[in-house]
Motif scaffolding. Structure first.
Motif, mmCIF file in Angstrom:
data_model
loop_
_atom_site.group_PDB
_atom_site.id
_atom_site.type_symbol
_atom_site.label_atom_id
_atom_site.label_comp_id
_atom_site.label_asym_id
_atom_site.label_seq_id
_atom_site.Cartn_x
_atom_site.Cartn_y
_atom_site.Cartn_z
ATOM 1 N N ILE A 20 0.711 7.885 10.420
ATOM 2 C CA ILE A 20 0.057 7.924 8.830
ATOM 3 C C ILE A 20 -1.100 8.767 8.790
ATOM 4 O O ILE A 20 -2.129 8.596 9.439
ATOM 5 C CB ILE A 20 -0.254 6.481 8.617
ATOM 6 N N ALA A 21 -1.103 9.563 7.686
ATOM 7 C CA ALA A 21 -1.924 10.705 7.369
ATOM 8 C C ALA A 21 -3.296 9.870 6.725
ATOM 9 O O ALA A 21 -4.420 10.179 7.019
ATOM 10 C CB ALA A 21 -1.629 11.961 6.657
ATOM 11 N N LYS A 22 -2.879 9.192 5.517
ATOM 12 C CA LYS A 22 -3.855 8.594 4.809
ATOM 13 C C LYS A 22 -3.186 7.480 3.804
ATOM 14 O O LYS A 22 -1.977 7.604 3.704
ATOM 15 C CB LYS A 22 -4.641 9.543 4.050
ATOM 16 N N LYS A 23 -3.922 6.825 3.182
ATOM 17 C CA LYS A 23 -3.678 5.746 2.132
ATOM 18 C C LYS A 23 -3.949 6.673 0.611
ATOM 19 O O LYS A 23 -4.790 7.208 0.819
ATOM 20 C CB LYS A 23 -4.525 4.532 2.264
ATOM 21 N N VAL A 24 -2.965 6.429 0.009
ATOM 22 C CA VAL A 24 -3.098 7.164 -1.352
ATOM 23 C C VAL A 24 -2.874 6.301 -2.528
ATOM 24 O O VAL A 24 -2.176 5.189 -2.235
ATOM 25 C CB VAL A 24 -1.923 8.311 -1.414
ATOM 26 N N GLU A 25 -3.246 6.663 -3.776
ATOM 27 C CA GLU A 25 -3.137 5.882 -4.900
ATOM 28 C C GLU A 25 -2.111 6.868 -5.642
ATOM 29 O O GLU A 25 -2.297 8.096 -6.190
ATOM 30 C CB GLU A 25 -4.337 5.754 -5.808
ATOM 31 N N ILE A 26 -1.037 6.308 -5.799
ATOM 32 C CA ILE A 26 0.146 6.985 -6.507
ATOM 33 C C ILE A 26 0.302 6.460 -7.994
ATOM 34 O O ILE A 26 0.458 5.212 -8.299
ATOM 35 C CB ILE A 26 1.433 6.892 -6.003
ATOM 36 N N ASP A 69 0.758 -1.426 0.079
ATOM 37 C CA ASP A 69 -0.004 0.220 0.057
ATOM 38 C C ASP A 69 0.910 1.347 -0.044
ATOM 39 O O ASP A 69 2.066 1.297 0.573
ATOM 40 C CB ASP A 69 -1.009 -0.006 1.299
ATOM 41 N N LYS A 70 0.367 2.478 -0.597
ATOM 42 C CA LYS A 70 1.269 3.453 -0.903
ATOM 43 C C LYS A 70 0.484 4.376 0.425
ATOM 44 O O LYS A 70 -0.757 4.443 0.711
ATOM 45 C CB LYS A 70 1.319 4.210 -1.956
ATOM 46 N N ILE A 71 1.227 5.367 1.045
ATOM 47 C CA ILE A 71 0.652 6.037 2.258
ATOM 48 C C ILE A 71 1.322 7.531 2.132
ATOM 49 O O ILE A 71 2.358 7.675 1.620
ATOM 50 C CB ILE A 71 0.900 5.510 3.716
#
Length: 67
Positions: free
Chosen positions: A61-67, A24-26
Protein backbone atom coordinates in the motif's frame (compact mmCIF):
# COMPACT_ATOMS: atom_id res chain seq x y z
CA UNK A 1 17.55 11.75 2.43
CA UNK A 2 18.69 11.85 6.01
CA UNK A 3 18.19 8.88 8.28
CA UNK A 4 15.90 10.83 10.63
CA UNK A 5 13.67 11.97 7.77
CA UNK A 6 13.48 8.42 6.41
CA UNK A 7 12.61 7.03 9.87
CA UNK A 8 9.88 9.67 10.23
CA UNK A 9 8.37 8.71 6.87
CA UNK A 10 8.47 5.01 7.79
CA UNK A 11 6.74 5.74 11.09
CA UNK A 12 4.04 7.82 9.38
CA UNK A 13 3.48 5.07 6.80
CA UNK A 14 3.18 2.41 9.54
CA UNK A 15 0.66 4.60 11.41
CA UNK A 16 -1.35 5.09 8.21
CA UNK A 17 -1.45 1.31 7.66
CA UNK A 18 -2.71 0.72 11.20
CA UNK A 19 -5.45 3.34 10.78
CA UNK A 20 -6.91 1.87 7.56
CA UNK A 21 -10.55 0.82 7.76
CA UNK A 22 -13.23 -0.66 5.55
CA UNK A 23 -14.34 1.69 2.71
CA UNK A 24 -11.03 3.62 2.71
CA UNK A 25 -9.58 4.27 -0.75
CA UNK A 26 -5.92 3.39 -1.35
CA UNK A 27 -3.23 3.55 -4.00
CA UNK A 28 -1.03 0.45 -4.31
CA UNK A 29 2.67 0.49 -5.14
CA UNK A 30 1.67 -0.95 -8.53
CA UNK A 31 -0.50 2.07 -9.31
CA UNK A 32 -3.93 0.51 -8.69
CA UNK A 33 -6.65 2.50 -6.98
CA UNK A 34 -8.90 0.32 -4.82
CA UNK A 35 -11.42 0.34 -1.98
CA UNK A 36 -10.78 -1.68 1.18
CA UNK A 37 -13.33 -4.41 1.83
CA UNK A 38 -11.74 -6.05 4.90
CA UNK A 39 -8.67 -5.36 7.03
CA UNK A 40 -6.74 -8.38 8.32
CA UNK A 41 -3.53 -8.59 10.35
CA UNK A 42 -0.96 -8.62 7.53
CA UNK A 43 -3.26 -8.39 4.52
CA UNK A 44 -6.26 -6.45 3.31
CA UNK A 45 -8.99 -7.41 0.89
CA UNK A 46 -9.56 -4.78 -1.74
CA UNK A 47 -12.23 -4.22 -4.36
CA UNK A 48 -10.78 -3.29 -7.73
CA UNK A 49 -14.19 -3.01 -9.40
CA UNK A 50 -17.70 -4.40 -8.89
CA UNK A 51 -16.67 -8.01 -9.53
CA UNK A 52 -13.00 -8.34 -8.48
CA UNK A 53 -11.93 -8.61 -4.85
CA UNK A 54 -8.30 -9.52 -4.17
CA UNK A 55 -6.07 -10.00 -1.13
CA UNK A 56 -3.11 -7.61 -0.85
CA UNK A 57 -0.16 -7.57 1.52
CA UNK A 58 -0.16 -4.33 3.53
CA UNK A 59 3.45 -3.74 2.48
CA UNK A 60 2.20 -2.93 -1.04
CA UNK A 61 0.00 0.00 0.00
CA UNK A 62 1.55 3.28 -1.11
CA UNK A 63 -0.94 5.68 0.45
CA UNK A 64 -4.52 6.43 1.40
CA UNK A 65 -6.28 8.64 -1.14
CA UNK A 66 -9.46 10.65 -1.46
CA UNK A 67 -11.18 9.86 -4.73
Amino acid sequence: MTKKKQQKQQKEHAEMLEALTKKDKILTNGGLYAEIVKVEEDFIKIKLNDTNIVRLDKAFIAKKVEI
